[in-house]
Design an enzyme around this catalytic site. Structure first.
Site, PDB file in Angstrom:
ATOM      1  N   TYR A  33       0.831  -1.196   0.000  1.00  0.00           N
ATOM      2  CA  TYR A  33       0.000   0.000   0.000  1.00  0.00           C
ATOM      3  C   TYR A  33       0.866   1.246   0.000  1.00  0.00           C
ATOM      4  O   TYR A  33       2.090   1.167   0.186  1.00  0.00           O
ATOM      5  CB  TYR A  33      -0.961  -0.004   1.199  1.00  0.00           C
ATOM      6  CG  TYR A  33      -0.308   0.301   2.538  1.00  0.00           C
ATOM      7  CD1 TYR A  33       0.531  -0.616   3.149  1.00  0.00           C
ATOM      8  CD2 TYR A  33      -0.536   1.521   3.179  1.00  0.00           C
ATOM      9  CE1 TYR A  33       1.111  -0.334   4.372  1.00  0.00           C
ATOM     10  CE2 TYR A  33       0.046   1.803   4.409  1.00  0.00           C
ATOM     11  CZ  TYR A  33       0.874   0.878   4.998  1.00  0.00           C
ATOM     12  OH  TYR A  33       1.457   1.158   6.207  1.00  0.00           O
ATOM     13  N   ARG A  52       8.078   4.233  -4.668  1.00  0.00           N
ATOM     14  CA  ARG A  52       8.142   3.241  -3.573  1.00  0.00           C
ATOM     15  C   ARG A  52       7.112   2.129  -3.784  1.00  0.00           C
ATOM     16  O   ARG A  52       7.391   0.962  -3.489  1.00  0.00           O
ATOM     17  CB  ARG A  52       7.947   3.925  -2.222  1.00  0.00           C
ATOM     18  CG  ARG A  52       8.194   2.972  -1.054  1.00  0.00           C
ATOM     19  CD  ARG A  52       8.149   3.668   0.286  1.00  0.00           C
ATOM     20  NE  ARG A  52       6.854   4.234   0.570  1.00  0.00           N
ATOM     21  CZ  ARG A  52       6.579   4.983   1.638  1.00  0.00           C
ATOM     22  NH1 ARG A  52       7.529   5.256   2.513  1.00  0.00           N
ATOM     23  NH2 ARG A  52       5.372   5.479   1.825  1.00  0.00           N
ATOM     24  N   ARG A 100      -7.981 -20.177  -2.347  1.00  0.00           N
ATOM     25  CA  ARG A 100      -6.987 -20.049  -1.290  1.00  0.00           C
ATOM     26  C   ARG A 100      -5.929 -21.156  -1.333  1.00  0.00           C
ATOM     27  O   ARG A 100      -6.248 -22.336  -1.169  1.00  0.00           O
ATOM     28  CB  ARG A 100      -7.653 -20.034   0.090  1.00  0.00           C
ATOM     29  CG  ARG A 100      -6.672 -19.673   1.203  1.00  0.00           C
ATOM     30  CD  ARG A 100      -7.321 -19.639   2.568  1.00  0.00           C
ATOM     31  NE  ARG A 100      -6.362 -19.204   3.571  1.00  0.00           N
ATOM     32  CZ  ARG A 100      -5.373 -19.976   4.060  1.00  0.00           C
ATOM     33  NH1 ARG A 100      -5.253 -21.226   3.655  1.00  0.00           N
ATOM     34  NH2 ARG A 100      -4.518 -19.488   4.947  1.00  0.00           N
ATOM     35  N   HIS A 102      -1.330 -21.231  -0.699  1.00  0.00           N
ATOM     36  CA  HIS A 102      -0.209 -20.334  -0.430  1.00  0.00           C
ATOM     37  C   HIS A 102       0.598 -19.898  -1.662  1.00  0.00           C
ATOM     38  O   HIS A 102       0.936 -18.728  -1.787  1.00  0.00           O
ATOM     39  CB  HIS A 102       0.727 -20.955   0.610  1.00  0.00           C
ATOM     40  CG  HIS A 102       0.160 -20.936   2.004  1.00  0.00           C
ATOM     41  ND1 HIS A 102      -0.996 -21.603   2.353  1.00  0.00           N
ATOM     42  CD2 HIS A 102       0.585 -20.341   3.135  1.00  0.00           C
ATOM     43  CE1 HIS A 102      -1.258 -21.412   3.630  1.00  0.00           C
ATOM     44  NE2 HIS A 102      -0.305 -20.646   4.134  1.00  0.00           N
ATOM     45  N   LYS A 147       6.544  -1.888   1.988  1.00  0.00           N
ATOM     46  CA  LYS A 147       5.335  -1.333   2.608  1.00  0.00           C
ATOM     47  C   LYS A 147       4.171  -2.309   2.391  1.00  0.00           C
ATOM     48  O   LYS A 147       3.280  -2.079   1.572  1.00  0.00           O
ATOM     49  CB  LYS A 147       5.041   0.058   2.031  1.00  0.00           C
ATOM     50  CG  LYS A 147       4.096   0.880   2.911  1.00  0.00           C
ATOM     51  CD  LYS A 147       4.123   2.335   2.501  1.00  0.00           C
ATOM     52  CE  LYS A 147       3.038   3.160   3.156  1.00  0.00           C
ATOM     53  NZ  LYS A 147       3.177   3.331   4.606  1.00  0.00           N
ATOM     54  N   GLU A 179      11.955   2.339  14.337  1.00  0.00           N
ATOM     55  CA  GLU A 179      11.029   3.379  13.876  1.00  0.00           C
ATOM     56  C   GLU A 179       9.730   3.243  14.651  1.00  0.00           C
ATOM     57  O   GLU A 179       9.551   2.310  15.439  1.00  0.00           O
ATOM     58  CB  GLU A 179      10.761   3.228  12.374  1.00  0.00           C
ATOM     59  CG  GLU A 179      10.128   1.893  12.029  1.00  0.00           C
ATOM     60  CD  GLU A 179       9.880   1.683  10.528  1.00  0.00           C
ATOM     61  OE1 GLU A 179       9.714   2.669   9.800  1.00  0.00           O
ATOM     62  OE2 GLU A 179       9.849   0.509  10.121  1.00  0.00           O
ATOM     63  N   LEU A 204      10.976   1.259   7.237  1.00  0.00           N
ATOM     64  CA  LEU A 204      10.387   1.770   6.004  1.00  0.00           C
ATOM     65  C   LEU A 204      11.075   3.103   5.709  1.00  0.00           C
ATOM     66  O   LEU A 204      11.133   3.971   6.587  1.00  0.00           O
ATOM     67  CB  LEU A 204       8.883   1.990   6.172  1.00  0.00           C
ATOM     68  CG  LEU A 204       8.224   2.436   4.872  1.00  0.00           C
ATOM     69  CD1 LEU A 204       8.066   1.256   3.914  1.00  0.00           C
ATOM     70  CD2 LEU A 204       6.874   3.088   5.119  1.00  0.00           C
TER      71      LEU A 204
HETATM   72  N1  PLP Z   1       7.443   3.751   9.111  1.00  0.00           N
HETATM   73  C1  PLP Z   1       6.323   3.023   9.070  1.00  0.00           C
HETATM   74  C2  PLP Z   1       6.303   1.669   9.688  1.00  0.00           C
HETATM   75  C3  PLP Z   1       5.175   3.517   8.420  1.00  0.00           C
HETATM   76  O1  PLP Z   1       4.057   2.767   8.365  1.00  0.00           O
HETATM   77  C4  PLP Z   1       5.215   4.806   7.843  1.00  0.00           C
HETATM   78  C5  PLP Z   1       4.057   5.378   7.171  1.00  0.00           C
HETATM   79  O2  PLP Z   1       2.999   4.823   7.115  1.00  0.00           O
HETATM   80  C6  PLP Z   1       6.401   5.536   7.937  1.00  0.00           C
HETATM   81  C7  PLP Z   1       7.503   4.978   8.555  1.00  0.00           C
HETATM   82  C8  PLP Z   1       6.504   6.912   7.333  1.00  0.00           C
HETATM   83  O3  PLP Z   1       6.531   6.826   5.927  1.00  0.00           O
HETATM   84  P1  PLP Z   1       6.013   8.028   5.027  1.00  0.00           P
HETATM   85  O4  PLP Z   1       6.812   9.230   5.406  1.00  0.00           O
HETATM   86  O5  PLP Z   1       6.261   7.578   3.638  1.00  0.00           O
HETATM   87  O6  PLP Z   1       4.548   8.206   5.347  1.00  0.00           O
END
Ligand code: PLP
Length: 286
Positions: A33, A52, A100, A102, A147, A179, A204
């Protein structure tokens, strides 16, 4: 005004926006996403978000649901149909609908959903008060750079934060902050250096993170990309979190430790201002 969603080729009223029970996103979290901010009706950092998205799709070997120009048309149309001025655009691509099992299905087409959500921006007082952070163990898998919609540890962590009266939880691996559950983590050291963890499979690589680094460089601020410990965060002069929807949000408490004088610091506010100017200018696309 009723909301409108895009679901696999059709614009439908939000309340009627459905996917099949055998969508692999629903059954396996087999999808990715993106979330992009919309400010003054314009998308922020559209190209980096789409870059991304392409990367996440490539990493999981999911085909792109459509070519980028067509996707941009859909994104604009969702913004337009929702008359969205301030909020976010959510985009989700899954491996599609299949019986369904895997292994990857042979003939499933990727499924695309795009939705819009209105958001209010925090007032000056909320920004100056900042938010509280707790720290929790990072129990996620080893590819946090993708993501994916598999967000269970993030959901549990955010809930834990809320139950502790905090806004966000910073996840910690080997004593070092990775993070937040939906944000990147930043500190400003007592020496006045801006620090955020380097991009790797452990975090991320936030689009907001990348923009802030660009702005910091442009403003001539001292910064470094490296890991920092929870202890260092508690001793920091300032701290903040970043994401597409929280921009630069000051952190004024980490666990029981008040940061600085308990109010947003000047370095952080300067970056927030720079980021806001960016969203009003070069960061926005028509
Ligand atoms: N880290 C995580 C785990 C996130 O889910 C997000 C955003 O949803 C971020 C960092 C920040 O990313 P962005 O600046 O692209 O929104």
């Amino acid at each position: 005004m009723s909301r409108v969603a895009y679901v696999n080729g059709r614009y439908v009223p939000h309340n009627d926006a459905m996917v099949h029970v055998e969508d692999r996103g629903y059954q396996f979290a087999d999808g990715v996403y993106e979330v992009a901010a919309v400010i003054r009706g314009r998308l922020i950092d559209e190209e980096p978000h789409l870059d991304r998205l392409d990367r996440s799709l490539r990493e999981l070997r999911i085909a792109a649901p459509m070519a980028r120009p067509a996707l941009k048309v859909v994104m604009r149309e969702v913004v337009r149909r929702n008359r969205l001025k301030t909020g976010l655009l959510y985009l989700q691509v899954t491996r599609g609908v299949a019986r369904r099992d895997h292994p990857f299905p042979k003939n499933a087409a990727p499924a695309l959903v795009v939705t819009a959500k209105r958001l209010g921006l925090p007032g000056q007082k909320a920004i100056e008060d900042g938010v509280k952070i707790i720290t929790i163990p990072d129990v996620r898998w080893e590819r946090c750079d993708i993501k994916t919609i598999a967000l269970l540890p993030n959901v549990l962590g955010k809930q834990q934060a809320r139950e502790a009266g905090a806004f966000e939880a910073w996840q910690v691996r080997d004593g070092m902050v990775t993070e937040g559950t939906s944000t990147n983590a930043w500190i400003i050291t007592q020496d006045g250096e801006l620090v955020t963890r380097e991009a790797s499979h452990a975090i991320l690589n936030g689009i907001t993170r990348l923009t802030i680094l660009k702005l910091a460089e442009r403003e001539g601020l001292k910064f470094v990309e490296r890991s920092f410990s929870v202890d260092e965060a508690r001793r920091a002069r300032e701290a903040f979190i970043s994401s597409a929807t929280s921009f630069v949000t000051p952190v004024t408490q980490v666990d029981q430790q008040v940061i600085g004088n308990g109010k947003a610091g000047s370095f952080t506010l300067r970056l927030r201002q720079a980021y806001e100017a960016y969203t009003a200018g070069e960061g926005a696309t028509a």
